[in-house]
Scaffold this motif. Sequence first.
Motif, PDB file in Angstrom:
ATOM      1  N   SER A   1       0.734  -0.950   0.594  1.00 55.39           N
ATOM      2  CA  SER A   1      -0.289   0.168   0.113  1.00 55.39           C
ATOM      3  C   SER A   1       1.099   1.206   0.342  1.00 55.39           C
ATOM      4  O   SER A   1       0.326   2.775   0.245  1.00 55.39           O
ATOM      5  N   ARG A   2       2.265   0.960   0.278  1.00 55.00           N
ATOM      6  CA  ARG A   2       2.899   2.017   0.495  1.00 55.00           C
ATOM      7  C   ARG A   2       2.952   2.425  -1.285  1.00 55.00           C
ATOM      8  O   ARG A   2       4.530   2.988  -0.755  1.00 55.00           O
ATOM      9  N   PHE A   3       3.400   1.581  -2.017  1.00 52.67           N
ATOM     10  CA  PHE A   3       4.255   2.127  -2.977  1.00 52.67           C
ATOM     11  C   PHE A   3       3.242   2.996  -3.954  1.00 52.67           C
ATOM     12  O   PHE A   3       2.141   2.726  -3.598  1.00 52.67           O
ATOM     13  N   GLY A   4       3.403   3.594  -4.915  1.00 51.35           N
ATOM     14  CA  GLY A   4       2.655   4.830  -5.277  1.00 51.35           C
ATOM     15  C   GLY A   4       2.418   4.360  -6.476  1.00 51.35           C
ATOM     16  O   GLY A   4       0.902   3.685  -6.706  1.00 51.35           O
ATOM     17  N   ARG A   5       2.550   4.108  -7.942  1.00 54.73           N
ATOM     18  CA  ARG A   5       1.952   4.787  -9.177  1.00 54.73           C
ATOM     19  C   ARG A   5       2.476   3.094  -9.129  1.00 54.73           C
ATOM     20  O   ARG A   5       3.170   2.896  -9.809  1.00 54.73           O
ATOM     21  N   ARG A   6       1.025   2.358  -9.936  1.00 53.41           N
ATOM     22  CA  ARG A   6       1.199   0.930 -10.289  1.00 53.41           C
ATOM     23  C   ARG A   6       1.253   0.776 -11.424  1.00 53.41           C
ATOM     24  O   ARG A   6       1.959  -0.315 -12.365  1.00 53.41           O
ATOM     25  N   ASP A   7       1.307   2.697 -12.786  1.00 58.10           N
ATOM     26  CA  ASP A   7       1.648   1.447 -14.209  1.00 58.10           C
ATOM     27  C   ASP A   7       3.271   1.837 -13.993  1.00 58.10           C
ATOM     28  O   ASP A   7       3.566   1.791 -14.953  1.00 58.10           O
ATOM     29  N   ARG A   8       3.978   2.355 -12.688  1.00 54.16           N
ATOM     30  CA  ARG A   8       5.051   2.102 -12.847  1.00 54.16           C
ATOM     31  C   ARG A   8       5.685   1.063 -12.789  1.00 54.16           C
ATOM     32  O   ARG A   8       6.623   0.599 -13.875  1.00 54.16           O
ATOM     33  N   LEU A   9       4.595  -0.066 -12.559  1.00 58.03           N
ATOM     34  CA  LEU A   9       5.328  -1.344 -12.537  1.00 58.03           C
ATOM     35  C   LEU A   9       4.635  -1.798 -14.076  1.00 58.03           C
ATOM     36  O   LEU A   9       5.393  -3.221 -14.225  1.00 58.03           O
ATOM     37  N   LEU A  10       3.807  -2.247 -14.486  1.00 61.33           N
ATOM     38  CA  LEU A  10       3.330  -2.047 -15.249  1.00 61.33           C
ATOM     39  C   LEU A  10       4.339  -1.510 -16.512  1.00 61.33           C
ATOM     40  O   LEU A  10       4.898  -2.459 -17.439  1.00 61.33           O
ATOM     41  N   GLY A  11       5.195  -0.541 -16.310  1.00 60.54           N
ATOM     42  CA  GLY A  11       5.910  -0.172 -17.906  1.00 60.54           C
ATOM     43  C   GLY A  11       6.834  -0.790 -17.592  1.00 60.54           C
ATOM     44  O   GLY A  11       7.613  -0.818 -18.742  1.00 60.54           O
ATOM     45  N   GLU A  12       8.148  -0.980 -16.211  1.00 58.58           N
ATOM     46  CA  GLU A  12       8.924  -1.652 -16.077  1.00 58.58           C
ATOM     47  C   GLU A  12       8.769  -3.394 -16.862  1.00 58.58           C
ATOM     48  O   GLU A  12       9.247  -4.058 -17.115  1.00 58.58           O
ATOM     49  N   LEU A  13       7.126  -4.298 -16.463  1.00 57.62           N
ATOM     50  CA  LEU A  13       7.062  -5.210 -16.598  1.00 57.62           C
ATOM     51  C   LEU A  13       7.110  -4.909 -18.310  1.00 57.62           C
ATOM     52  O   LEU A  13       7.851  -6.587 -18.716  1.00 57.62           O
ATOM     53  N   CYS A  14       6.645  -4.603 -18.882  1.00 59.09           N
ATOM     54  CA  CYS A  14       6.835  -4.587 -20.289  1.00 59.09           C
ATOM     55  C   CYS A  14       7.942  -3.851 -20.825  1.00 59.09           C
ATOM     56  O   CYS A  14       8.154  -4.247 -22.170  1.00 59.09           O
ATOM     57  N   ALA A  15       8.664  -3.248 -20.201  1.00 50.87           N
ATOM     58  CA  ALA A  15       9.785  -2.932 -20.370  1.00 50.87           C
ATOM     59  C   ALA A  15      11.005  -3.859 -20.704  1.00 50.87           C
ATOM     60  O   ALA A  15      12.205  -4.443 -21.810  1.00 50.87           O
TER      61      ALA A  15
END
Length: 434
Positions: free
Chosen positions: A181-195
């Motif tokens: 819950s402390r992690f902010g933007r989930r789109d950063r995670l998606l971006g890293e996985l897709c990269a």
Amino acid sequence: MNDDPAQIAPATTRLGQLQRGRGAGFEAALRAGADAHDDLIRCIVDDPRVDRQLEERGRYYGELVLALDAPLAPIAQHLTGDQDERLGHEVLAAAWRLGHPEACSLLLSPKTDEALVAGIAGCLWATRWATRVELPPRAAAVWLRLELQNADSAQAAVRHRPATALANLTLPELLDLARDSRFGRRDRLLGELCARGDEATRTHLLEVASHDVVYERVRLASRALGLLGDERLLDLAEDHFARDDVFADPQRRLPGLERMRRSCLADYVQHLPARRALELARAYHSRGGYFETVAGVVFQEHATAADRSMLEAFVAERGGGGSGWDVICELDALGRLADPRSAPLLFEVAQEAAYSHARRRALHALAAMPQLDLAQQALREALWDCEDEAAADACAFVTTFDDASRERLVSLGNSPLADEELVARARQRMQRRG
């Protein structure tokens, strides 16, 4: 969900309009005065909402209680001894915020039922219509207790949490961050996985999406595979979409774990490249069941002019005379297309639907066609609508104001009950009008 339109009076009656939360019902009640008391009290004690979690009625009925000087005793008596949060509590909270003398007396009196005080104070806390210092002692104690119970230190933790170097994390560590819950933007995670996107990454994501039991990880893996355009999850998705799921029947109800995975697999389809997702949606929509649900969300984002006739036919079949809860995505799709030929159907939904969110979506679609007389008629009425977002659209897109609508604009701009966006739009429109 309460999907029984037989419980709702016809949309041509004052009671039916009040039950729906329509502006026409509000204005009709104002004209009727005390003669509308019975209809108003019935709406409050016999909650007419299709979805009691999402639909708004507190401000709407609370304003009418004050304007009509409606008696509060039937509402209070209905709620006495009931500690569950109910519509009546919210209406009494709204009436208190507006300064209704009888509502103020209820919170002040030591004789008022403890559960009633707690219910009203709980609504005042949840809506932020009051601060603790404004409340009488018993209500203030409830407010403070709720504030302490719901205090969240997570935001403080975020401020002191060092930035995460995602590129240095393993795939399991990346996926686990979705649970934090402390992690902010989930789109950063998606971006890293897709990269990363190599075969090893995709294989791991497929395994997680197919077999993991943690919702956040399954959802993140499914979305990433969709964005990568990897169709190896499609067979599993369609298998889950086709499964029988009748929630009211324990023998046919989908187990919770499968329902979780099905929801994530719907996210997977919705995140596929737009052209492919739309192709699937067109094939899914006529299959009914959960296929229809997935297709609707895709149309909401990607429908084209070629889909308009099908969307209109679906809304006409499901939305006319029913609750309207199952045409939300299709209404949004028609709104995005903004074809004036859809206006009569959208107007009908705005008049008839029992589900105020369906009306809100239809009104939002009509707001994209403000040049149409039908749109202006519906939007002018929406100034008195129960849904703040519908009234906000009205403030922005009504072109001509009569005396009553000008007075309503001022009222909304000064409302202690309306949300910030509605108040801001009303004030902006007042300034534009000079």
